[in-house]
Design a protein around this motif. Structure first.
Motif, PDB file in Angstrom:
ATOM      1  N   ASP A 162       0.964  56.123 -14.033  1.00  0.00           N
ATOM      2  CA  ASP A 162       1.361  54.765 -13.651  1.00  0.00           C
ATOM      3  C   ASP A 162       2.888  54.634 -13.576  1.00  0.00           C
ATOM      4  OD1 ASP A 162       1.724  55.158 -16.319  1.00  0.00           O
ATOM      5  OD2 ASP A 162       0.868  53.248 -16.973  1.00  0.00           O
ATOM      6  N   TRP A 163       3.527  55.721 -13.206  1.00  0.00           N
ATOM      7  CA  TRP A 163       4.989  55.727 -13.045  1.00  0.00           C
ATOM      8  C   TRP A 163       5.416  54.615 -12.103  1.00  0.00           C
ATOM      9  CZ3 TRP A 163       8.999  58.750 -14.990  1.00  0.00           C
ATOM     10  CH2 TRP A 163      10.227  58.651 -14.334  1.00  0.00           C
ATOM     11  N   GLN A 164       6.475  53.894 -12.456  1.00  0.00           N
ATOM     12  CA  GLN A 164       7.024  52.865 -11.572  1.00  0.00           C
ATOM     13  C   GLN A 164       8.345  53.381 -10.996  1.00  0.00           C
ATOM     14  OE1 GLN A 164       5.342  50.027 -10.772  1.00  0.00           O
ATOM     15  NE2 GLN A 164       3.761  51.068 -11.961  1.00  0.00           N
ATOM     16  N   PRO A 165       8.576  53.195  -9.701  1.00  0.00           N
ATOM     17  CA  PRO A 165       9.817  53.698  -9.105  1.00  0.00           C
ATOM     18  C   PRO A 165      11.051  53.171  -9.834  1.00  0.00           C
ATOM     19  CG  PRO A 165       8.322  52.894  -7.397  1.00  0.00           C
ATOM     20  CD  PRO A 165       7.707  52.521  -8.720  1.00  0.00           C
ATOM     21  N   VAL A 166      12.000  54.045 -10.061  1.00  0.00           N
ATOM     22  CA  VAL A 166      13.285  53.644 -10.638  1.00  0.00           C
ATOM     23  C   VAL A 166      14.184  53.254  -9.473  1.00  0.00           C
ATOM     24  CG1 VAL A 166      15.311  54.443 -11.923  1.00  0.00           C
ATOM     25  CG2 VAL A 166      13.005  55.220 -12.582  1.00  0.00           C
ATOM     26  N   ASP A 167      14.577  51.988  -9.415  1.00  0.00           N
ATOM     27  CA  ASP A 167      15.405  51.501  -8.310  1.00  0.00           C
ATOM     28  C   ASP A 167      16.867  51.468  -8.728  1.00  0.00           C
ATOM     29  OD1 ASP A 167      13.147  51.210  -6.796  1.00  0.00           O
ATOM     30  OD2 ASP A 167      13.039  49.022  -6.987  1.00  0.00           O
ATOM     31  N   TRP A 168      17.724  52.114  -7.940  1.00  0.00           N
ATOM     32  CA  TRP A 168      19.166  52.133  -8.201  1.00  0.00           C
ATOM     33  C   TRP A 168      19.827  51.103  -7.290  1.00  0.00           C
ATOM     34  CZ3 TRP A 168      21.018  55.352 -12.039  1.00  0.00           C
ATOM     35  CH2 TRP A 168      20.124  56.316 -12.509  1.00  0.00           C
ATOM     36  N   THR A 169      20.654  50.248  -7.875  1.00  0.00           N
ATOM     37  CA  THR A 169      21.292  49.171  -7.118  1.00  0.00           C
ATOM     38  C   THR A 169      22.590  49.662  -6.478  1.00  0.00           C
ATOM     39  OG1 THR A 169      22.645  48.430  -8.971  1.00  0.00           O
ATOM     40  CG2 THR A 169      20.413  47.499  -8.787  1.00  0.00           C
ATOM     41  N   GLU A 170      23.137  48.851  -5.593  1.00  0.00           N
ATOM     42  CA  GLU A 170      24.427  49.171  -4.958  1.00  0.00           C
ATOM     43  C   GLU A 170      25.527  49.302  -6.003  1.00  0.00           C
ATOM     44  OE1 GLU A 170      26.087  47.045  -1.460  1.00  0.00           O
ATOM     45  OE2 GLU A 170      23.989  46.737  -0.913  1.00  0.00           O
ATOM     46  N   THR A 171      25.510  48.401  -6.980  1.00  0.00           N
ATOM     47  CA  THR A 171      26.544  48.452  -8.030  1.00  0.00           C
ATOM     48  C   THR A 171      26.436  49.752  -8.821  1.00  0.00           C
ATOM     49  OG1 THR A 171      26.251  46.082  -8.213  1.00  0.00           O
ATOM     50  CG2 THR A 171      27.503  47.149  -9.969  1.00  0.00           C
ATOM     51  N   GLU A 172      25.211  50.128  -9.140  1.00  0.00           N
ATOM     52  CA  GLU A 172      25.026  51.383  -9.880  1.00  0.00           C
ATOM     53  C   GLU A 172      25.439  52.583  -9.032  1.00  0.00           C
ATOM     54  OE1 GLU A 172      21.299  49.791 -12.633  1.00  0.00           O
ATOM     55  OE2 GLU A 172      20.908  50.653 -10.664  1.00  0.00           O
ATOM     56  N   ARG A 173      25.130  52.535  -7.750  1.00  0.00           N
ATOM     57  CA  ARG A 173      25.492  53.633  -6.858  1.00  0.00           C
ATOM     58  C   ARG A 173      27.008  53.737  -6.725  1.00  0.00           C
ATOM     59  NH1 ARG A 173      23.458  57.669  -6.013  1.00  0.00           N
ATOM     60  NH2 ARG A 173      23.971  57.869  -3.814  1.00  0.00           N
ATOM     61  N   ALA A 174      27.682  52.584  -6.775  1.00  0.00           N
ATOM     62  CA  ALA A 174      29.147  52.576  -6.604  1.00  0.00           C
ATOM     63  C   ALA A 174      29.848  53.327  -7.737  1.00  0.00           C
ATOM     64  CB  ALA A 174      29.650  51.149  -6.512  1.00  0.00           C
ATOM     65  N   LYS A 175      29.153  53.515  -8.846  1.00  0.00           N
ATOM     66  CA  LYS A 175      29.733  54.277  -9.959  1.00  0.00           C
ATOM     67  C   LYS A 175      29.824  55.765  -9.619  1.00  0.00           C
ATOM     68  CE  LYS A 175      27.930  51.211 -13.545  1.00  0.00           C
ATOM     69  NZ  LYS A 175      26.802  51.055 -14.481  1.00  0.00           N
ATOM     70  N   GLY A 176      29.147  56.171  -8.543  1.00  0.00           N
ATOM     71  CA  GLY A 176      29.218  57.569  -8.125  1.00  0.00           C
ATOM     72  C   GLY A 176      28.143  58.416  -8.756  1.00  0.00           C
ATOM     73  N   GLN A 177      28.417  59.697  -8.834  1.00  0.00           N
ATOM     74  CA  GLN A 177      27.464  60.641  -9.426  1.00  0.00           C
ATOM     75  C   GLN A 177      27.344  60.366 -10.931  1.00  0.00           C
ATOM     76  OE1 GLN A 177      26.013  62.419  -7.237  1.00  0.00           O
ATOM     77  NE2 GLN A 177      27.444  62.653  -5.552  1.00  0.00           N
ATOM     78  N   ALA A 178      26.454  61.093 -11.570  1.00  0.00           N
ATOM     79  CA  ALA A 178      26.348  60.977 -13.025  1.00  0.00           C
ATOM     80  C   ALA A 178      27.718  61.265 -13.639  1.00  0.00           C
ATOM     81  CB  ALA A 178      25.312  61.953 -13.550  1.00  0.00           C
ATOM     82  N   TRP A 179      28.316  62.353 -13.177  1.00  0.00           N
ATOM     83  CA  TRP A 179      29.701  62.698 -13.479  1.00  0.00           C
ATOM     84  C   TRP A 179      30.140  63.703 -12.434  1.00  0.00           C
ATOM     85  CZ3 TRP A 179      28.957  67.784 -14.177  1.00  0.00           C
ATOM     86  CH2 TRP A 179      27.838  68.231 -14.892  1.00  0.00           C
ATOM     87  N   GLY A 180      31.402  64.064 -12.483  1.00  0.00           N
ATOM     88  CA  GLY A 180      31.924  64.931 -11.430  1.00  0.00           C
ATOM     89  C   GLY A 180      32.661  64.088 -10.415  1.00  0.00           C
ATOM     90  N   LEU A 181      33.070  64.716  -9.333  1.00  0.00           N
ATOM     91  CA  LEU A 181      33.874  64.007  -8.341  1.00  0.00           C
ATOM     92  C   LEU A 181      33.035  63.008  -7.564  1.00  0.00           C
ATOM     93  CD1 LEU A 181      35.958  67.041  -7.049  1.00  0.00           C
ATOM     94  CD2 LEU A 181      36.635  65.309  -8.702  1.00  0.00           C
ATOM     95  N   LYS A 182      33.740  62.095  -6.882  1.00  0.00           N
ATOM     96  CA  LYS A 182      33.095  61.097  -6.039  1.00  0.00           C
ATOM     97  C   LYS A 182      32.334  61.810  -4.914  1.00  0.00           C
ATOM     98  CE  LYS A 182      34.627  56.785  -3.818  1.00  0.00           C
ATOM     99  NZ  LYS A 182      33.631  56.872  -2.781  1.00  0.00           N
ATOM    100  N   THR A 183      31.281  61.177  -4.427  1.00  0.00           N
ATOM    101  CA  THR A 183      30.517  61.767  -3.325  1.00  0.00           C
ATOM    102  C   THR A 183      31.415  61.909  -2.093  1.00  0.00           C
ATOM    103  OG1 THR A 183      28.574  60.633  -4.161  1.00  0.00           O
ATOM    104  CG2 THR A 183      28.422  61.547  -1.942  1.00  0.00           C
ATOM    105  N   ILE A 184      31.406  63.086  -1.511  1.00  0.00           N
ATOM    106  CA  ILE A 184      32.272  63.381  -0.369  1.00  0.00           C
ATOM    107  C   ILE A 184      31.736  62.658   0.874  1.00  0.00           C
ATOM    108  CG2 ILE A 184      31.030  65.481   0.310  1.00  0.00           C
ATOM    109  CD1 ILE A 184      33.799  66.822   0.618  1.00  0.00           C
ATOM    110  N   GLU A 185      32.647  62.195   1.760  1.00  0.00           N
ATOM    111  CA  GLU A 185      32.250  61.377   2.901  1.00  0.00           C
ATOM    112  C   GLU A 185      31.246  62.101   3.814  1.00  0.00           C
ATOM    113  OE1 GLU A 185      32.509  58.310   3.321  1.00  0.00           O
ATOM    114  OE2 GLU A 185      31.906  58.128   5.433  1.00  0.00           O
ATOM    115  N   SER A 186      31.444  63.406   3.996  1.00  0.00           N
ATOM    116  CA  SER A 186      30.553  64.139   4.911  1.00  0.00           C
ATOM    117  C   SER A 186      29.100  64.108   4.435  1.00  0.00           C
ATOM    118  CB  SER A 186      31.012  65.600   5.057  1.00  0.00           C
ATOM    119  OG  SER A 186      30.976  66.258   3.797  1.00  0.00           O
ATOM    120  N   PHE A 187      28.909  63.865   3.139  1.00  0.00           N
ATOM    121  CA  PHE A 187      27.539  63.786   2.613  1.00  0.00           C
ATOM    122  C   PHE A 187      26.790  62.619   3.254  1.00  0.00           C
ATOM    123  CE2 PHE A 187      24.238  63.184  -0.683  1.00  0.00           C
ATOM    124  CZ  PHE A 187      23.801  64.510  -0.775  1.00  0.00           C
ATOM    125  N   HIS A 188      27.547  61.600   3.686  1.00  0.00           N
ATOM    126  CA  HIS A 188      26.932  60.438   4.326  1.00  0.00           C
ATOM    127  C   HIS A 188      26.892  60.557   5.841  1.00  0.00           C
ATOM    128  CE1 HIS A 188      26.979  58.493   0.463  1.00  0.00           C
ATOM    129  NE2 HIS A 188      28.286  58.612   0.362  1.00  0.00           N
TER     130      HIS A 188
END
Ligand SMILES: [Fe+2]
Length: 318
Positions: free
Chosen positions: A281-307
């Protein structure tokens, strides 16, 4: 909605390349896969822990991108049931002979147009002399070459829209949605789904160019995070282009490295640790825009080419 596990797992993927020989060299020398056979314009490759004969099929083509994505049904009955539902949904193409080592395969498309094949019969891989493992519970001896990836892990498609494709995998194939990116306006910008107890097998993320049928990346699993650090070292020795990483994603907590194979397709080396999805009965974990804006768990910011980088290339990148 069908029960889970009607599809046993994601099986071999077909990648297209304009530079077949160079792509084969990348998959053998860098990733450590082994060529099993060549049929026409396609080269079949095997990762050492894959019980099936083919892990990746590389096909010479005028563009890069993904060809057929294969999934193995859990039983002959499950295959029949899935084909009935696929046909009812209007996305079916028809039966074909499967690739070498697999039986009759039913072809269909997801709403975005990516081609899929579903089959049940599979002749297991048998290592030839010289590649036989010491332990009989392993398909092939360790390749002792390049990164030495264990197996295919997941595919990340680009989709014009995420939701119809997510729903199609869930409602037609029995996939479980595990994590998602949900924007402030409610748009689902990414969805991670699984056929198994792994966190994810098939992912859709939104294609910013709104071009159907493209690929973001395919990923191979390594045993450890250390293998991924070593993969970065080997990449610079072998002249493999590193796009980003090693870092750790927040979504699915995957430790990763992204490289491009010579045909331009993005390849990920990944390790999601010991995480499993066991809850029925797993429920999807939804990540918000604000949470995404924090970037990866750690490490450098997501590189533009990734998008922006997908295959085949379109628009400015073509
Ligand atoms: Fe990935």
């Amino acid at each position: 909605m069908p029960p889970m596990h009607e599809v046993a797992h994601l099986a071999h993927l077909e990648l297209r390349t304009r530079v077949l020989d160079e792509s084969v060299a990348f998959f053998t020398d860098y990733l450590g896969l082994t060529v099993t056979q060549t049929v026409g314009d396609s080269v079949f490759l095997h990762a050492f822990d894959d019980y099936e004969q083919t892990t990746v099929k590389l096909t010479a083509h005028e563009t890069s991108g993904i060809g057929r994505t294969n999934v193995r049904a859990a039983s002959p009955e499950a295959l029949e049931r899935r084909v009935t539902e696929i046909e009812a949904g209007g996305h079916g193409i028809g039966w074909v002979d499967g690739d070498p080592g697999i039986g009759p395969t039913y072809l269909f498309r997801d709403p975005d147009g990516h081609e899929f094949g579903i089959y049940y019969e599979s002749e297991w891989y048998r290592a030839p002399a010289g590649l036989a493992p010491s332990l009989k519970n392993q398909a092939q001896a360790y390749p002792n070459r390049g990164v030495g990836v264990r197996r295919l892990d997941h595919v990340n498609f680009l989709g014009v829209e995420v939701v119809p494709n997510r729903d199609y995998l869930r409602d037609t194939l029995g996939a479980l949605v595990t994590e998602q990116i949900v924007l402030d306006d409610g748009t689902v910008a990414g969805s991670w789904t699984t056929f198994t107890n792994k966190g994810y097998d098939a992912v859709y993320t939104r294609d910013r160019t709104a071009t159907p049928g493209r690929l973001h990346h395919i990923a191979f699993a390594t045993d450890t995070r250390a293998d991924i650090l070593r993969a970065a070292d080997i990449a610079i020795d072998q002249g493999v282009f590193i796009e980003t990483g090693p870092h750790k994603h927040a979504i699915q907590q995957t430790f990763f490295l992204y490289v491009y194979e010579p045909g331009g397709n993005r390849i990920e080396l990944c390790n999601a640790g010991a995480r499993l999805v066991l809850a029925p009965d797993w429920q999807p974990v939804d990540w918000t825009e604000t949470e995404r804006a924090k970037g990866q768990a750690w490490g450098l910011k997501t590189i533009e080419s990734f998008h922006t980088h997908g295959t085949p290339p379109v628009g400015e990148n073509a």
